[in-house]
Design a protein around this motif. Structure first.
Motif, PDB file in Angstrom:
ATOM      1  N   ARG A 269       0.842  -1.181   0.000  1.00  0.00           N
ATOM      2  CA  ARG A 269       0.000   0.000   0.000  1.00  0.00           C
ATOM      3  C   ARG A 269       0.882   1.237   0.000  1.00  0.00           C
ATOM      4  O   ARG A 269       1.967   1.227   0.596  1.00  0.00           O
ATOM      5  CB  ARG A 269      -0.918   0.001   1.228  1.00  0.00           C
ATOM      6  N   ASP A 270       0.423   2.310  -0.670  1.00  0.00           N
ATOM      7  CA  ASP A 270       1.216   3.534  -0.686  1.00  0.00           C
ATOM      8  C   ASP A 270       1.131   4.208   0.674  1.00  0.00           C
ATOM      9  O   ASP A 270       0.100   4.181   1.363  1.00  0.00           O
ATOM     10  CB  ASP A 270       0.719   4.474  -1.779  1.00  0.00           C
ATOM     11  N   ILE A 271       2.217   4.819   1.061  1.00  0.00           N
ATOM     12  CA  ILE A 271       2.328   5.362   2.410  1.00  0.00           C
ATOM     13  C   ILE A 271       1.436   6.583   2.609  1.00  0.00           C
ATOM     14  O   ILE A 271       1.013   6.879   3.728  1.00  0.00           O
ATOM     15  CB  ILE A 271       3.804   5.703   2.707  1.00  0.00           C
ATOM     16  N   GLY A 272       1.106   7.285   1.518  1.00  0.00           N
ATOM     17  CA  GLY A 272       0.257   8.469   1.653  1.00  0.00           C
ATOM     18  C   GLY A 272      -1.142   8.128   2.136  1.00  0.00           C
ATOM     19  O   GLY A 272      -1.634   8.689   3.124  1.00  0.00           O
ATOM     20  N   SER A 273      -1.820   7.197   1.453  1.00  0.00           N
ATOM     21  CA  SER A 273      -3.175   6.824   1.857  1.00  0.00           C
ATOM     22  C   SER A 273      -3.170   6.080   3.188  1.00  0.00           C
ATOM     23  O   SER A 273      -4.095   6.202   3.990  1.00  0.00           O
ATOM     24  CB  SER A 273      -3.818   5.950   0.778  1.00  0.00           C
ATOM     25  N   LEU A 274      -2.101   5.320   3.443  1.00  0.00           N
ATOM     26  CA  LEU A 274      -2.017   4.593   4.712  1.00  0.00           C
ATOM     27  C   LEU A 274      -1.955   5.559   5.890  1.00  0.00           C
ATOM     28  O   LEU A 274      -2.670   5.401   6.888  1.00  0.00           O
ATOM     29  CB  LEU A 274      -0.794   3.675   4.690  1.00  0.00           C
ATOM     30  N   VAL A 275      -1.103   6.556   5.790  1.00  0.00           N
ATOM     31  CA  VAL A 275      -0.972   7.526   6.878  1.00  0.00           C
ATOM     32  C   VAL A 275      -2.251   8.338   7.039  1.00  0.00           C
ATOM     33  O   VAL A 275      -2.669   8.660   8.164  1.00  0.00           O
ATOM     34  CB  VAL A 275       0.239   8.443   6.622  1.00  0.00           C
ATOM     35  N   ALA A 276      -2.909   8.667   5.930  1.00  0.00           N
ATOM     36  CA  ALA A 276      -4.168   9.419   6.022  1.00  0.00           C
ATOM     37  C   ALA A 276      -5.217   8.627   6.807  1.00  0.00           C
ATOM     38  O   ALA A 276      -5.921   9.176   7.669  1.00  0.00           O
ATOM     39  CB  ALA A 276      -4.676   9.754   4.623  1.00  0.00           C
ATOM     40  N   GLU A 277      -5.320   7.314   6.520  1.00  0.00           N
ATOM     41  CA  GLU A 277      -6.275   6.480   7.260  1.00  0.00           C
ATOM     42  C   GLU A 277      -5.867   6.351   8.727  1.00  0.00           C
ATOM     43  O   GLU A 277      -6.718   6.416   9.632  1.00  0.00           O
ATOM     44  CB  GLU A 277      -6.358   5.101   6.621  1.00  0.00           C
ATOM     45  N   GLY A 297       6.535  11.309  10.988  1.00  0.00           N
ATOM     46  CA  GLY A 297       7.850  11.472  10.379  1.00  0.00           C
ATOM     47  C   GLY A 297       8.231  10.264   9.552  1.00  0.00           C
ATOM     48  O   GLY A 297       7.401   9.440   9.185  1.00  0.00           O
ATOM     49  N   GLY A 298       9.516  10.135   9.255  1.00  0.00           N
ATOM     50  CA  GLY A 298      10.010   9.030   8.444  1.00  0.00           C
ATOM     51  C   GLY A 298       9.921   9.329   6.965  1.00  0.00           C
ATOM     52  O   GLY A 298       9.954  10.496   6.532  1.00  0.00           O
ATOM     53  N   SER A 299       9.781   8.292   6.162  1.00  0.00           N
ATOM     54  CA  SER A 299       9.684   8.455   4.715  1.00  0.00           C
ATOM     55  C   SER A 299       8.447   9.254   4.323  1.00  0.00           C
ATOM     56  O   SER A 299       8.453   9.961   3.312  1.00  0.00           O
ATOM     57  CB  SER A 299       9.643   7.081   4.030  1.00  0.00           C
ATOM     58  N   PHE A 300       7.401   9.165   5.135  1.00  0.00           N
ATOM     59  CA  PHE A 300       6.205   9.957   4.865  1.00  0.00           C
ATOM     60  C   PHE A 300       6.524  11.444   4.933  1.00  0.00           C
ATOM     61  O   PHE A 300       6.078  12.235   4.089  1.00  0.00           O
ATOM     62  CB  PHE A 300       5.115   9.593   5.873  1.00  0.00           C
ATOM     63  N   GLU A 301       7.304  11.847   5.946  1.00  0.00           N
ATOM     64  CA  GLU A 301       7.696  13.249   6.065  1.00  0.00           C
ATOM     65  C   GLU A 301       8.552  13.674   4.873  1.00  0.00           C
ATOM     66  O   GLU A 301       8.401  14.772   4.329  1.00  0.00           O
ATOM     67  CB  GLU A 301       8.462  13.449   7.370  1.00  0.00           C
ATOM     68  N   ASN A 302       9.456  12.801   4.460  1.00  0.00           N
ATOM     69  CA  ASN A 302      10.301  13.098   3.303  1.00  0.00           C
ATOM     70  C   ASN A 302       9.464  13.222   2.035  1.00  0.00           C
ATOM     71  O   ASN A 302       9.693  14.098   1.197  1.00  0.00           O
ATOM     72  CB  ASN A 302      11.347  11.997   3.150  1.00  0.00           C
ATOM     73  N   ALA A 306       8.883  16.482  -0.499  1.00  0.00           N
ATOM     74  CA  ALA A 306       9.079  16.413  -1.952  1.00  0.00           C
ATOM     75  C   ALA A 306       7.815  16.833  -2.697  1.00  0.00           C
ATOM     76  O   ALA A 306       7.881  17.577  -3.694  1.00  0.00           O
ATOM     77  CB  ALA A 306       9.496  15.001  -2.350  1.00  0.00           C
ATOM     78  N   MET A 307       6.653  16.375  -2.235  1.00  0.00           N
ATOM     79  CA  MET A 307       5.399  16.740  -2.883  1.00  0.00           C
ATOM     80  C   MET A 307       5.112  18.226  -2.750  1.00  0.00           C
ATOM     81  O   MET A 307       4.571  18.859  -3.660  1.00  0.00           O
ATOM     82  CB  MET A 307       4.247  15.922  -2.296  1.00  0.00           C
ATOM     83  N   ALA A 308       5.483  18.809  -1.594  1.00  0.00           N
ATOM     84  CA  ALA A 308       5.290  20.246  -1.414  1.00  0.00           C
ATOM     85  C   ALA A 308       6.133  21.039  -2.408  1.00  0.00           C
ATOM     86  O   ALA A 308       5.684  22.056  -2.956  1.00  0.00           O
ATOM     87  CB  ALA A 308       5.632  20.640   0.019  1.00  0.00           C
ATOM     88  N   LYS A 309       7.357  20.567  -2.650  1.00  0.00           N
ATOM     89  CA  LYS A 309       8.200  21.237  -3.645  1.00  0.00           C
ATOM     90  C   LYS A 309       7.623  21.069  -5.049  1.00  0.00           C
ATOM     91  O   LYS A 309       7.648  22.011  -5.855  1.00  0.00           O
ATOM     92  CB  LYS A 309       9.612  20.670  -3.587  1.00  0.00           C
ATOM     93  N   LEU A 310       7.105  19.870  -5.344  1.00  0.00           N
ATOM     94  CA  LEU A 310       6.520  19.647  -6.661  1.00  0.00           C
ATOM     95  C   LEU A 310       5.274  20.502  -6.879  1.00  0.00           C
ATOM     96  O   LEU A 310       4.988  20.913  -8.010  1.00  0.00           O
ATOM     97  CB  LEU A 310       6.174  18.170  -6.838  1.00  0.00           C
ATOM     98  N   LEU A 360       1.366   6.903  -6.813  1.00  0.00           N
ATOM     99  CA  LEU A 360       1.789   8.251  -7.204  1.00  0.00           C
ATOM    100  C   LEU A 360       2.941   8.659  -6.295  1.00  0.00           C
ATOM    101  O   LEU A 360       2.750   9.258  -5.250  1.00  0.00           O
ATOM    102  CB  LEU A 360       0.626   9.232  -7.099  1.00  0.00           C
ATOM    103  N   SER A 361       4.143   8.325  -6.705  1.00  0.00           N
ATOM    104  CA  SER A 361       5.339   8.608  -5.926  1.00  0.00           C
ATOM    105  C   SER A 361       6.074   9.787  -6.540  1.00  0.00           C
ATOM    106  O   SER A 361       5.643  10.378  -7.535  1.00  0.00           O
ATOM    107  CB  SER A 361       6.241   7.374  -5.890  1.00  0.00           C
ATOM    108  N   VAL A 362       7.213  10.121  -5.943  1.00  0.00           N
ATOM    109  CA  VAL A 362       8.025  11.211  -6.479  1.00  0.00           C
ATOM    110  C   VAL A 362       8.535  10.894  -7.885  1.00  0.00           C
ATOM    111  O   VAL A 362       8.472  11.753  -8.773  1.00  0.00           O
ATOM    112  CB  VAL A 362       9.181  11.535  -5.509  1.00  0.00           C
ATOM    113  N   PRO A 363       9.051   9.672  -8.170  1.00  0.00           N
ATOM    114  CA  PRO A 363       9.440   9.373  -9.553  1.00  0.00           C
ATOM    115  C   PRO A 363       8.283   9.498 -10.540  1.00  0.00           C
ATOM    116  O   PRO A 363       8.472   9.961 -11.672  1.00  0.00           O
ATOM    117  CB  PRO A 363       9.950   7.932  -9.471  1.00  0.00           C
ATOM    118  N   ALA A 364       7.079   9.079 -10.128  1.00  0.00           N
ATOM    119  CA  ALA A 364       5.924   9.224 -11.017  1.00  0.00           C
ATOM    120  C   ALA A 364       5.611  10.696 -11.271  1.00  0.00           C
ATOM    121  O   ALA A 364       5.260  11.078 -12.399  1.00  0.00           O
ATOM    122  CB  ALA A 364       4.710   8.523 -10.412  1.00  0.00           C
TER     123      ALA A 364
END
Length: 512
Positions: A269-277, A297-302, A306-310, A360-364
Motif C-alpha cells: 500500500r502507498d504510504i500516503g493513503s495509509l498515513v491518512a487512514e 515522520g520518516g519516509s512519509f515526512e520526506n 518532496a510533494m510540497a516542492k513539486l 503516485l510517488s516522487v518518480p511518477a
C-alpha cells in the motif's frame, strides 16, 4: 522502495537481557533466515560500536542478510514478498521482535526521523507513564490499518535500576553523613581510583572495588558495612532501603520535549493513503490529554516535503511553458490551445499507474513533468504547421485537414522514440527498477493518450477557436499579408453592401 539486494532484520530484545541469552536469540534468528534458499549469508553484530556515528542499544542487533541474484529466487518473486516470508518465519523465534528492512533504507529512515522504520508517529508529552500508555493505544490502532507491518513502540521502561534510599533519621542516630554512605557505595560497586601507576611514559589509574560476589545482588549489597563515628560496622540495610526497580531505558527528546516513537513499515500500500487512514483512526479512537500532541515522520515526512516542492515546481513549469508558447505564436488563443494538451497526457499517465498498480510517488511525479514537454511538442508541431498553411493562402478547413494528415508521421515518430526508449525501464526487474519503473510507466501511458487525443482533438479545437475569431478568413488576409489572387470581372461577387468583391483562386494543396 529501492531493492538493495540485502535485508536487515533488526532484532530487538528486552533491555535487561543478558549477553548469553542475546547471542542465543541471534543464533536462532540466523538459523531461521538461512532456511530460505534465497539467502546467501547472514552477518550480525550485537550492541554498540566504538564509533559514535552508529549508535546501537545493547539489547539490539543489526544483522545483514545477503541475498542471491533475483533470477535464483524460488520462495518469492519480489523483495516485498520475500520480506513478508521472513516476517512469518521469525514469528516462531521467541524473546525478541523483528523489524524487516534494508541496510541503506534503514539508515536513511534513521537519519530522517531517528527511528529505523518507514514511518514514525511521535507522541510528545511530559509524563513517561502517560506516554507509554498512549503509545500502546496508538500501536493497537495501527494494527487495524491495512498495510501496516513491523510496529515498534519505543521501549521507554524495562531497564532495571538499583535504588538505595537512605533514611536520614537512621543515619543521624548513628552519626553518619549521607556523603559517607555515598562514598562507600561508590567504592564498593562502581570503583574508586586509589592511586596511579607509572611505567615509563605510560600512566595507569589503579581502581579498587569489592569482589563481584560481594556486589552482584541486592542481598550482598544490603550487607555492605558502613562505619559510624565509634567505629562500629552497620549493614547498609539498617540505614535505608535497597531494592531493584524498573525504570526508563532511555528518554528521547526533540526540541527539548520528551517523546515516545511508534515506528512501522508498510506492505502492499502507498504510504500516503495509509498515513491518512491512520491519522483519522488515531484522532477518533485515542484521546490525548492536554499538552500532548502527535507528529508524523520518516519516509512519509520526506515524501511530503518532496510533494510540497513539486506543488510549486509544476505550476511554475506550466507557467514558463505557456509564456514560451505565447512568445512563439504571439497568440494567447493558440498558446492556450497547446496547453490543453496537458490534460490529455495526464489521462494516460493516471490510467497507466492504475493498471500497473503503481503509486503516485516522487518518480511518477517527475514522469508527469517530463510528459508535459513531449505533449507540448506535439501541439507545437501541429499548430505551427497549420498556421504556415494558412499563411500560404489556404482556407481554415484546408489547413486543418492537410496539417493533421501531413504532421501525422512526425507526431507519431516523436512519441514513439520517447516511448520505445522507456519500454526497457518499464519492464526492468533489477536493482533500482523500483525507482525507474513508475517514471517510465507514467511517460508511456501519457504518450499514448496524448498522441491519440492530440491528433483528434487538437485539430477540432483549432478549427473551432480560429473559426470563431476569424470567421474562416485566412490569417494572412487579416494581417495584410500579400496573397496571390486572380481577379475576374465575371467572377466578381458583390459584398453585403453591393460593392464588388474579387474572387481569389487558392494555391494548390500540398501533396501528402
Amino acid at each position: 522502495i529501492l531493492n538493495e539486494g540485502s535485508v536487515a532484520p533488526q532484532t530487538i530484545r528486552l533491555p535487561s537481557v543478558s549477553l548469553p541469552a542475546s547471542i542465543e536469540i541471534e543464533k536462532r534468528m540466523q538459523q531461521a533466515i538461512m532456511e530460505f534458499p534465497e539467502v546467501e549469508m547472514v552477518v550480525s553484530k550485537i550492541g554498540r560500536t566504538e564509533l559514535g556515528n552508529d549508535p546501537q542499544e545493547p539489547n539490539e542487533s543489526d544483522p545483514v542478510v545477503r541475498l542471491k541474484p533475483l533470477d535464483q529466487w524460488t520462495t518469492a518473486k519480489t523483495m516485498p514478498e520475500l520480506m513478508q516470508k521472513f516476517r512469518e518465519r521469525l514469528t516462531s523465534v521467541s524473546g525478541a521482535t523483528f523489524l524487516i528492512s534494508q541496510p541503506i533504507q534503514q539508515r536513511v529512515d534513521e537519519l530522517i526521523s531517528g527511528v529505523r522504520t518507514e514511518a514514525t508517529v511521535k507522541l510528545f508529552g511530559e509524563d513517561l507513564e502517560v506516554l507509554r500508555n498512549k503509545a500502546q493505544e496508538i500501536a493497537e490502532v495501527l494494527e487495524a490499518v491495512r498495510g501496516v507491518r513491523d510496529i515498534k513502540v519505543e521501549q521507554v521502561f524495562g531497564q532495571p535500576y538499583l535504588t538505595i534510599d537512605i533514611d536520614r533519621g537512621k543515619i543521624a542516630r548513628h552519626g553518619i553523613n549521607v556523603a559517607d554512605v555515598r562514598e562507600i557505595i561508590t567504592t564498593a560497586i562502581g570503583g574508586e581510583v586509589a592511586t596511579r601507576i607509572f611505567e615509563g611514559q605510560q600512566r595507569f589509574e589503579l581502581v579498587v572495588r569489592f569482589p563481584e560476589q560481594y556486589r552482584n545482588s541486592v542481598e550482598t549489597i544490603s550487607n555492605i558495612r558502613v562505619s559510624d563515628h565509634a567505629g562500629a560496622l552497620i549493614p547498609l540495610a539498617d540505614l535505608g532501603t535497597v531494592q531493584l526497580e524498573e525504570g526508563p531505558g532511555r528518554i528521547s527528546r526533540d526540541q527539548l520535549q520528551r517523546y515516545v516513537s511508534i515506528g512501522f513499515n508498510t506492505l502492499g500500500r502507498d504510504i500516503g493513503s495509509l498515513v491518512a487512514e491512520a491519522q483519522q483512526k488515531i484522532t477518533e479512537r485515542v484521546a490525548l490529554p492536554t499538552g500532548y500532541r502527535v507528529t508524523w515522520g520518516g519516509s512519509f515526512e520526506n515524501m511530503e516535503r518532496a510533494m510540497a516542492k513539486l506543488q510549486v515546481i509544476v505550476p511554475i513549469t506550466i507557467g514558463l511553458i505557456f509564456f514560451l508558447l505565447y512568445s512563439t505564436f504571439n497568440s494567447l488563443r493558440q498558446a492556450t490551445l497547446i496547453i490543453l494538451n496537458l490534460p490529455f497526457a495526464l489521462i494516460g499517465g493516471v490510467v497507466a499507474l492504475w493498471l500497473t498498480k503503481e503509486y503516485l510517488s516522487v518518480p511518477a511525479s517527475v514522469g508527469f513533468i517530463n510528459l508535459f514537454g513531449v505533449a507540448v511538442l506535439n501541439g507545437i508541431v501541429l499548430v505551427s504547421y497549420m498556421n504556415k498553411l494558412r499563411e500560404d493562402g489556404h482556407s481554415l478547413d484546408e489547413a486543418v485537414t492537410s496539417g493533421a494528415l501531413l504532421r501525422l508521421r512526425p507526431v507519431l515518430m516523436t512519441a514513439l522514440v520517447a516511448l520505445l526508449g522507456l519500454v526497457p525501464l518499464a519492464f526492468a526487474n533489477g536493482i533500482g527498477s523500483e525507482v525507474q519503473r513508475p517514471l517510465a510507466i507514467v511517460v508511456i501511458g501519457g504518450l499514448v493518450s496524448s498522441t491519440l487525443l492530440t491528433l483528434i482533438m487538437l485539430p477540432v479545437l483549432y478549427q473551432w477557436l480560429e473559426g470563431r475569431s476569424t470567421g474562416g478568413i485566412a490569417a494572412s488576409e487579416l494581417r495584410g499579408g500579400a496573397v496571390p489572387t486572380v481577379y475576374s470581372v465575371v467572377g466578381d461577387t458583390p459584398h453585403g453592401n453591393g460593392e464588388p468583391r474579387p474572387a481569389r483562386q487558392s494555391d494548390g494543396m500540398p501533396s501528402t
